[in-house]
Design a protein around this motif. Structure first.
Motif, short mmCIF file in Angstrom:
data_model
loop_
_atom_site.label_atom_id
_atom_site.label_comp_id
_atom_site.label_asym_id
_atom_site.label_seq_id
_atom_site.Cartn_x
_atom_site.Cartn_y
_atom_site.Cartn_z
N ARG A 41 -1.53 -0.92 -4.20
CA ARG A 41 -2.82 -0.25 -3.97
C ARG A 41 -2.55 1.12 -3.35
NH1 ARG A 41 -7.64 -3.26 -4.32
NH2 ARG A 41 -7.32 -5.48 -4.77
N ASP A 42 -3.30 2.11 -3.77
CA ASP A 42 -3.10 3.49 -3.34
C ASP A 42 -3.73 3.72 -1.97
OD1 ASP A 42 -2.73 6.22 -3.13
OD2 ASP A 42 -4.16 6.76 -4.71
N ASP A 43 -2.88 4.08 -0.99
CA ASP A 43 -3.43 4.37 0.35
C ASP A 43 -3.87 5.82 0.50
OD1 ASP A 43 -1.11 5.93 0.90
OD2 ASP A 43 -0.07 4.21 1.75
N GLU A 44 -3.66 6.62 -0.54
CA GLU A 44 -4.10 8.02 -0.57
C GLU A 44 -3.54 8.85 0.58
OE1 GLU A 44 -8.36 8.45 -1.49
OE2 GLU A 44 -8.38 6.28 -1.85
N ASP B 107 -3.54 8.21 3.63
CA ASP B 107 -4.51 8.21 4.72
C ASP B 107 -4.33 6.94 5.56
OD1 ASP B 107 -7.36 7.15 5.68
OD2 ASP B 107 -7.43 9.35 5.65
N ALA C 152 -7.00 -0.44 5.20
CA ALA C 152 -7.96 -1.10 4.31
C ALA C 152 -7.28 -1.70 3.09
CB ALA C 152 -9.03 -0.10 3.87
N ARG C 153 -6.29 -0.98 2.53
CA ARG C 153 -5.58 -1.50 1.36
C ARG C 153 -4.77 -2.75 1.71
NH1 ARG C 153 -8.12 2.54 -0.05
NH2 ARG C 153 -9.69 0.93 0.29
N SER D 282 1.42 5.55 -1.33
CA SER D 282 0.71 6.79 -1.64
C SER D 282 0.95 7.21 -3.09
CB SER D 282 1.14 7.91 -0.69
OG SER D 282 0.94 7.53 0.65
N GLY E 5 -6.22 5.30 7.70
CA GLY E 5 -7.33 4.36 7.64
C GLY E 5 -7.39 3.61 6.33
N LYS E 6 -7.11 4.32 5.25
CA LYS E 6 -7.13 3.67 3.93
C LYS E 6 -5.92 2.76 3.76
CE LYS E 6 -10.01 7.19 1.84
NZ LYS E 6 -10.14 8.31 0.89
N GLU F 130 -7.10 -5.61 1.77
CA GLU F 130 -7.43 -6.05 0.41
C GLU F 130 -6.29 -6.86 -0.21
OE1 GLU F 130 -10.12 -2.02 -0.31
OE2 GLU F 130 -8.25 -2.33 -1.43
N ALA G 55 0.88 -1.17 0.00
CA ALA G 55 0.00 0.00 0.00
C ALA G 55 0.91 1.21 0.00
CB ALA G 55 -0.91 0.00 1.23
#
Length: 415
Positions: A98-101, A103, A109-110, A54, A105-106, A113, A52
């Motif tokens: 996967r892009d954690d943006e 963040d 989540a990534r 950014s 929390g994201k 996934e 994950a």
């Protein structure tokens, strides 16, 4: 000693464009979804890693550096080394991003996934301690090894996790070689300012300890919240104390704020030590002569004398990296490559893909590499590699500490 409150989220459009370009170039080969089993072309299967990172948000630029560092290792393993070797078998590697943006929390989540949907075998860490903290918690819950290339806050490694490792020097020792060098040159007083985040706080706490140990009086230590775009008030207070040394803890944008503010206020301490920025040529491009004389910690530089059986010397690694990406590596990229390489070495040492056996191998790993020596303690922290120090001198980044890796002498006072 007092602590009182004050990163800016801006990024240049060119950096964003570069990040998008990297993402588009690599999307076809490094994304989730169905993949072949890796057999054929001399390989006996595929080892899948997930990260994950950014691609967007405040950490997009260093996230791109980390991604290129991971992909440098992947390209080298598949195209130069011939795959990870387990017994008589060779495995190609695939990295799914996967892009954690940017963040936390994201990021969690990534990671979920990548584990549940992409079924990766191992994980590579994001950029920043804040994101690494949440990502590693998800990895630990699923008993999946996460090798953190760019998450150095001490607090991350104090949770008793058994699946988290980093080849980097942790944050509390970022300033050690710098402060020891400054003390030897006669520095006697210092002020400390840091962003109120896990990484920057760990850096600042370590700096306070190293300053005291080296006989440098701390006149004050001040914190400021993440997200500010002006530190003039804070810098004005610190300038009034007339310290020999200013220590600033934060990320790249904080370094820009510190230097611009000091220049505008006429604040010229004998040494300005910034935890992230001076090792990146972009800071010179952004600030020009303003940054001359500024010091910064570095995990790694191409001029260092490190060498290993994989990638060769630090300079060899830098040359290979530049052949792929058209620009020399910053230490965030080298740290990412070293993280992936450490995991690679442990898999081969274990002679297995089994997580428990690889984890045991990581605990016994003792390797010399282009990045420096790697040996993990019970926390998963590399305790073999010292942090370096660079100083910007006449527009050039010069390694000035430790002595064994130095290519030039410290200029002190800097102004």
């Amino acid at each position: 000693m007092t602590r009182s409150p004050f990163h800016t989220p801006w990024r240049r459009w060119a950096q964003t464009a570069a990040v998008l370009a990297v993402a588009l170039l690599l999307a076809a080969s490094c994304t989730g979804g169905d993949a072949d089993d890796g057999t054929g072309n001399g390989f006996d299967g595929t080892i899948r890693l997930g990260a994950a990172l950014s691609e967007t948000g405040v950490f997009a630029s260093p996230g791109a550096d980390a991604r290129q560092g991971y992909d440098t290792w992947a390209r080298w393993v598949n195209e130069e080394y011939g795959g990870i070797r387990i017994g008589e078998s060779r495995y190609r590697v695939e990295i799914i991003y996967r892009d954690d943006e940017s963040d936390p929390g994201k990021a969690a989540a990534r990671i979920r996934e990548l584990i549940d949907d992409d079924e990766v075998d191992y994980l590579l860490g994001p950029y920043s301690s804040t994101l690494t903290e949440t990502a590693s918690a998800e990895a630990e819950a699923s008993d999946v090894i996460l090798m953190a290339g760019n998450g150095a806050a001490d607090s991350i490694y104090g949770r008793g996790f058994r699946s988290l490792f980093t080849p980097a020097t942790i944050a509390s020792d970022y300033t050690r070689s710098s402060i020891e060098l400054l003390a030897s040159q006669g520095a006697r007083t210092a002020v400390v300012a840091h962003e109120d985040t896990a990484f920057a706080t760990s850096v600042a706490d370590g700096a306070l300890r190293h300053l005291e140990a080296n006989g440098i009086e701390v006149l004050t230590a001040m914190s400021y919240p993440r997200g500010v775009d002006n530190v003039d008030g804070l810098m004005r207070e610190l300038a009034a104390l007339e310290p020999d040394v200013f220590v600033g803890g934060g990320h790249y944008d904080d370094a820009v704020l510190f230097v611009r503010s000091a220049r505008g206020l006429g604040f010229g301490p004998d040494a300005m030590l910034l935890t992230v920025g001076p090792s990146n040529p972009q800071l010179i491009d952004d600030l020009g002569a303003y940054v001359d004389g500024v010091l910064g910690p570095t995990q790694w530089e191409p001029a260092m004398s490190y060498e290993g059986a994989y990638f060769g010397t630090a300079a060899d690694y830098a040359s290979y990296y530049e052949s792929l990406w058209g620009a020399p590596p910053v230490y965030q990229a080298a740290s990412a490559t070293a993280a992936a390489l450490a995991l690679h070495l442990a898999i081969e040492l274990a002679g297995s893909r089994d997580a428990d056996e690889v984890r045991t191998a990581l605990g016994t790993l003792d390797a010399d590499t282009f990045y420096g020596p790697i040996r993990f303690d019970e926390r998963g922290v590399n305790v073999a590699k010292p942090m370096g120090t660079v100083q910007v001198q006449d527009g050039h980044i010069v390694v000035v500490a430790p002595a064994a890796a130095a290519e030039g002498d410290l200029v002190y006072p800097a102004r």
